[in-house]
Design a protein around this motif. Structure first.
Motif, PDB file in Angstrom:
ATOM      1  N   THR A  20     -10.920  20.460  42.841  1.00 52.74           N
ATOM      2  CA  THR A  20     -10.006  19.361  43.150  1.00 52.74           C
ATOM      3  C   THR A  20     -10.642  17.997  42.878  1.00 52.74           C
ATOM      4  N   LEU A  21     -11.917  17.971  42.514  1.00 51.26           N
ATOM      5  CA  LEU A  21     -12.588  16.673  42.392  1.00 51.26           C
ATOM      6  C   LEU A  21     -11.997  15.818  41.283  1.00 51.26           C
ATOM      7  N   TYR A  22     -11.791  16.390  40.111  1.00 55.65           N
ATOM      8  CA  TYR A  22     -11.340  15.600  38.972  1.00 55.65           C
ATOM      9  C   TYR A  22      -9.974  14.981  39.255  1.00 55.65           C
ATOM     10  N   ASP A  23      -9.091  15.786  39.853  1.00 56.06           N
ATOM     11  CA  ASP A  23      -7.768  15.265  40.190  1.00 56.06           C
ATOM     12  C   ASP A  23      -7.878  14.072  41.127  1.00 56.06           C
ATOM     13  N   LYS A  24      -8.796  14.203  42.123  1.00 52.91           N
ATOM     14  CA  LYS A  24      -8.959  13.103  43.083  1.00 52.91           C
ATOM     15  C   LYS A  24      -9.415  11.849  42.360  1.00 52.91           C
ATOM     16  N   GLN A  25     -10.309  12.018  41.377  1.00 49.66           N
ATOM     17  CA  GLN A  25     -10.808  10.849  40.677  1.00 49.66           C
ATOM     18  C   GLN A  25      -9.698  10.159  39.908  1.00 49.66           C
ATOM     19  N   TRP A  26      -8.763  10.931  39.339  1.00 53.07           N
ATOM     20  CA  TRP A  26      -7.653  10.337  38.613  1.00 53.07           C
ATOM     21  C   TRP A  26      -6.656   9.692  39.560  1.00 53.07           C
ATOM     22  N   GLN A  27      -6.394  10.336  40.703  1.00 56.61           N
ATOM     23  CA  GLN A  27      -5.383   9.791  41.603  1.00 56.61           C
ATOM     24  C   GLN A  27      -5.896   8.580  42.371  1.00 56.61           C
ATOM     25  N   ALA A  28      -7.207   8.298  42.264  1.00 57.41           N
ATOM     26  CA  ALA A  28      -7.751   7.174  43.029  1.00 57.41           C
ATOM     27  C   ALA A  28      -7.045   5.878  42.680  1.00 57.41           C
ATOM     28  N   ALA A  29      -6.590   5.758  41.410  1.00 56.87           N
ATOM     29  CA  ALA A  29      -5.926   4.514  41.013  1.00 56.87           C
ATOM     30  C   ALA A  29      -4.625   4.319  41.777  1.00 56.87           C
ATOM     31  N   TRP A  30      -4.029   5.416  42.266  1.00 56.08           N
ATOM     32  CA  TRP A  30      -2.733   5.311  42.925  1.00 56.08           C
ATOM     33  C   TRP A  30      -2.863   5.222  44.430  1.00 56.08           C
ATOM     34  N   LYS A  31      -4.110   5.270  44.956  1.00 56.19           N
ATOM     35  CA  LYS A  31      -4.246   5.380  46.403  1.00 56.19           C
ATOM     36  C   LYS A  31      -4.220   4.052  47.117  1.00 56.19           C
ATOM     37  N   GLU A  32      -4.325   2.922  46.369  1.00 58.36           N
ATOM     38  CA  GLU A  32      -4.342   1.629  47.053  1.00 58.36           C
ATOM     39  C   GLU A  32      -3.053   1.438  47.822  1.00 58.36           C
ATOM     40  N   PRO A  33      -3.115   0.751  48.967  1.00 53.55           N
ATOM     41  CA  PRO A  33      -1.865   0.400  49.649  1.00 53.55           C
ATOM     42  C   PRO A  33      -1.072  -0.555  48.775  1.00 53.55           C
ATOM     43  N   GLU A  34       0.072  -0.116  48.330  1.00 54.08           N
ATOM     44  CA  GLU A  34       0.815  -0.925  47.364  1.00 54.08           C
ATOM     45  C   GLU A  34       1.616  -1.999  48.075  1.00 54.08           C
ATOM     46  N   SER A  35       1.494  -3.230  47.601  1.00 53.18           N
ATOM     47  CA  SER A  35       2.198  -4.318  48.278  1.00 53.18           C
ATOM     48  C   SER A  35       3.510  -4.621  47.604  1.00 53.18           C
ATOM     49  N   SER A  36       3.474  -4.692  46.284  1.00 52.25           N
ATOM     50  CA  SER A  36       4.647  -5.251  45.640  1.00 52.25           C
ATOM     51  C   SER A  36       5.368  -4.271  44.747  1.00 52.25           C
ATOM     52  N   SER A  37       4.684  -3.167  44.422  1.00 49.12           N
ATOM     53  CA  SER A  37       5.239  -2.384  43.328  1.00 49.12           C
ATOM     54  C   SER A  37       6.517  -1.668  43.731  1.00 49.12           C
ATOM     55  N   SER A  38       7.421  -1.600  42.791  1.00 51.76           N
ATOM     56  CA  SER A  38       8.652  -0.864  43.057  1.00 51.76           C
ATOM     57  C   SER A  38       8.524   0.576  42.602  1.00 51.76           C
ATOM     58  N   THR A  39       7.332   0.951  42.132  1.00 50.94           N
ATOM     59  CA  THR A  39       7.162   2.311  41.638  1.00 50.94           C
ATOM     60  C   THR A  39       6.787   3.243  42.767  1.00 50.94           C
ATOM     61  N   VAL A  40       6.959   4.518  42.548  1.00 49.97           N
ATOM     62  CA  VAL A  40       6.595   5.518  43.558  1.00 49.97           C
ATOM     63  C   VAL A  40       5.094   5.695  43.526  1.00 49.97           C
ATOM     64  N   SER A  41       4.440   5.653  44.678  1.00 51.25           N
ATOM     65  CA  SER A  41       2.979   5.681  44.656  1.00 51.25           C
ATOM     66  C   SER A  41       2.419   7.087  44.692  1.00 51.25           C
ATOM     67  N   LYS A  75     -20.691  29.363  48.004  1.00 54.56           N
ATOM     68  CA  LYS A  75     -20.276  29.226  46.609  1.00 54.56           C
ATOM     69  C   LYS A  75     -18.781  28.953  46.521  1.00 54.56           C
ATOM     70  N   LEU A  76     -17.995  29.687  47.349  1.00 49.66           N
ATOM     71  CA  LEU A  76     -16.543  29.506  47.307  1.00 49.66           C
ATOM     72  C   LEU A  76     -16.160  28.109  47.761  1.00 49.66           C
ATOM     73  N   LYS A  77     -16.831  27.643  48.849  1.00 47.65           N
ATOM     74  CA  LYS A  77     -16.496  26.305  49.340  1.00 47.65           C
ATOM     75  C   LYS A  77     -16.774  25.272  48.264  1.00 47.65           C
ATOM     76  N   GLY A  78     -17.937  25.430  47.596  1.00 46.61           N
ATOM     77  CA  GLY A  78     -18.287  24.505  46.526  1.00 46.61           C
ATOM     78  C   GLY A  78     -17.276  24.543  45.400  1.00 46.61           C
ATOM     79  N   LEU A  79     -16.800  25.748  45.068  1.00 47.06           N
ATOM     80  CA  LEU A  79     -15.846  25.904  43.979  1.00 47.06           C
ATOM     81  C   LEU A  79     -14.540  25.194  44.282  1.00 47.06           C
TER      82      LEU A  79
END
Lengths: 161, 466
Positions: free
Chosen positions: A137-158, A128-132
């Motif tokens: 952390t699942l929702y956060d991972k889903q949101w951060q997925a947009a930032w996980k691509e290897p960035e080629s050109s962006s000058s922003t912090v990834s 139960k604890l492992k599942g919890l």
């Protein structure tokens, strides 16, 4: 419905035993009502609203009925295991109980044991604890997925947050 | 109607190969071209000025996201084309908008059919709690008809200079070079009902995908899939005397019978009520849940006639990729629906506006070409502003929607005045307001107490089952 259910709540006067409210029977009555509704969902109605609030049952009634028996069980088991572990360590290393308590390693082990018992009381609790942890952390991972691509050109912090 | 809608999104689910692994691998073709351009494109300041024309941007989808985006783009001096497939589309939607949306988007007050100022939360054991005591005179939740709101926003975009086309977006050819245009393939309807329309193409510099949960733009750029809930709703016209009860009141039903991971609702609309429910995990049982919701509200909707049945997917979290080169997703297409409440209209409109603002700024009012870094600024701003809100609602859903005892505790907690004040403040004004620490502590203690009591009662129920 039970005669003790009056106007959308439990009539506490009907639960009295020796002049004091028998909170245990109130708890059982409410559990029976909820079980009945879970198996046979009923319509809500504006004429007979349900107003019962579980917080009218005092905290010590809940403690006495649910927390204390479990605490007794766990403390009893911990005491038995603790006694034999202390005996076992003493027989192996010759370090008595008082000296064991003075050792930093033993103190750490004791702390881990107490914390472990708080969270892991049955075998199912481990999974139960492992599942919890994964769930939190699942929702956060889903949101951060947009930032996980290897960035080629962006000058922003990834990497964010 | 409902079966048609249901077929369309189940089709989407099966066609996407990476539906389970949401952190999708970058499609190889895109990464190749990204690597090819990695040495070329540094920052948008280096982008060339467009010779004697403005930046051309297409907005696919004319809902709140598309309408807001098109208006901001057009006001910023960009040549905007808005493509919408059904101008009179009556969306299956709760239709609730927060107070701040009226101010931020200058909505006329006659767009709002009803002002909901009271809510009733009903627990699995029918304990009912009234919410709304803490609302001030001028505060309310606005109920709108989506066809009215969408049409208004599109008209405003048109007045600002956008071209609105009635057409169905089919697919998009991605550019081979960094300065080639996107070629959109769409079917244009000339307004005659039943006509099959004309196939056309259009070249644009950038695309905003505002085409909703089944977004084709998202498919074109390989944005990846998301988990989604089905929302199922029946519109019921009830007798007038029963309608007065719902004059300014909405109801939320929670319970395993109504939905295993969401809630059932009765929302008042212009002259009828919408009774519905939703679920992510047990989509096959949605009809059963709907029956249970109607059963729980039976007394109050007795004698009503069902005038419409509708269903729609609701995204549960953002797609793995929300933008690619000069294509960005906004609204439901990006997956900006909150958990716990399932609110999407405000976030759709706001994200459309934010993305358009990023484009206007990056292109310096349409004079320069933009590139991916400009659109990334929109993503950054969005995540920075709203991620806390999304996180809080996710935690609430995880804690309070997981089981009947949790829902009982939830309803109990909602009776607390402090909870009501915090909830409405954050819903109406979209800010996670910091309350007073002492009250927060009391709230934490009360929450733990409620959850403990509810779980204790569940153990009692299990003992009775034996």
């Amino acid at each position: 419905m039970d005669a003790k259910w009056v106007n959308g709540t439990w009539d506490l006067k009907q639960f009295e035993k020796e002049g004091k409210t028998d909170w245990d029977s109130v708890i059982v009555a409410e559990a029976k009502r909820r079980k009945w509704l879970e198996d046979n969902p009923e319509t809500t109605s504006n004429d007979e609203p349900v107003l019962f609030d579980t917080s009218i049952i005092p905290w010590w009634a809940w403690m006495k009925r649910y927390h204390l028996p479990e605490a007794e069980l766990l403390n009893g088991r911990a005491a038995m295991v603790g006694f034999f572990m202390a005996y076992f360590v003493d027989s192996l290393t010759g370090v008595g109980l008082v000296d064991q308590m003075g050792n930093f390693f033993c103190k750490t082990l004791l702390f881990v044991a107490v914390a472990g018992v708080l969270f892991i009381r049955k075998n199912e609790d481990l999974d139960k604890l492992k599942g919890l942890i994964e769930e939190t952390t699942l929702y956060d991972k889903q949101w951060q997925a947009a930032w996980k691509e290897p960035e080629s050109s962006s000058s922003t912090v990834s990497s964010k947050k | 109607m409902a079966t048609f809608a249901l077929k369309s999104f189940t089709g989407l689910r099966q066609s996407s190969p990476d539906q389970i692994n949401f952190v999708s691998n970058v499609p190889s073709s895109l990464s190749r071209s990204q690597r090819r351009t990695s040495l070329r494109v540094t920052a948008s300041r280096a982008s060339p000025k467009l010779a004697n024309r403005s930046l051309r941007v297409a907005v696919i989808g004319g809902g709140p996201a598309g309408g807001a985006a098109a208006e901001t783009l057009a006001q910023g001096g960009i040549e905007t084309i808005l493509i919408e497939r059904k101008m009179d589309n009556c969306k299956p939607c709760g239709g609730a908008i927060p107070l701040c949306m009226v101010g931020e988007f200058n909505l006329p007050l006659d767009i709002i059919d009803r002002r909901v100022t009271k809510m009733k939360m009903i627990s699995p054991s029918n304990i009912a709690v009234d919410i709304g005591r803490t609302l001030k005179e001028h505060e309310y939740i606005g109920m709108v008809r989506r066809e009215v709101l969408d049409q208004y926003l599109r008209e405003r975009a048109e007045k600002s200079g956008a071209t609105v086309i009635n057409g169905l977006f089919l697919k998009m050819d991605l550019p081979e070079n960094w300065d080639s245009p996107y070629v959109l393939h769409y079917t244009e309807y000339d307004g005659k009902t039943g006509a099959t329309g004309q196939k056309k193409t259009m070249e644009v510099d950038a695309v905003i995908g505002a085409d909703g949960a089944n977004s084709r733009v998202a498919k074109s750029i390989g944005a990846g899939d998301y988990d989604y809930a089905i929302a199922f709703q029946e519109r019921i016209r009830i007798p007038d005397d029963k309608m007065t009860y719902y004059e300014d009141l909405a109801e939320m039903y929670v319970g395993d019978d109504v939905s295993p991971d969401f809630y059932g609702w009765v929302f008042p609309k212009c002259d009828h009520v919408a009774v519905g429910t939703g679920t992510v995990t047990h989509k096959g049982d949605i009809k059963k849940f709907q029956l249970a919701t109607r059963n729980r509200a039976k007394d109050k909707i007795l004698g009503g006639k069902i005038i419409r049945v509708e269903a729609h997917p609701i995204p549960e979290h953002p797609r793995p990729r929300r933008l690619s080169k000069r294509v960005a997703l906004v609204g439901d297409a990006a997956g900006y629906v909150t958990k716990c409440s399932g609110e999407g209209i405000y976030f759709a409109a706001k994200s459309g506006r934010m993305c358009a603002e990023a484009i206007v700024e990056g292109s310096q009012n349409g004079k320069k070409m933009i590139d991916e870094s400009d659109l990334r600024k929109y993503l950054e701003k969005w995540d920075k502003t709203y991620l806390p809100t999304y996180r809080v609602l996710d935690v609430l859903q995880k804690v309070f929607y997981r089981s009947n005892p949790a829902r009982e505790a939830f309803v109990e907690m909602c009776g607390d005045e402090y909870v009501q004040k915090m909830t409405f403040d954050s819903y109406l004004y979209k800010r996670v307001a910091p309350g007073s620490p002492l009250e927060d502590l009391k709230l934490a203690v009360n929450t733990i107490g409620s959850v403990f009591r509810a779980n204790a009662l569940r153990r009692e129920i299990e003992k009775l089952n034996v």
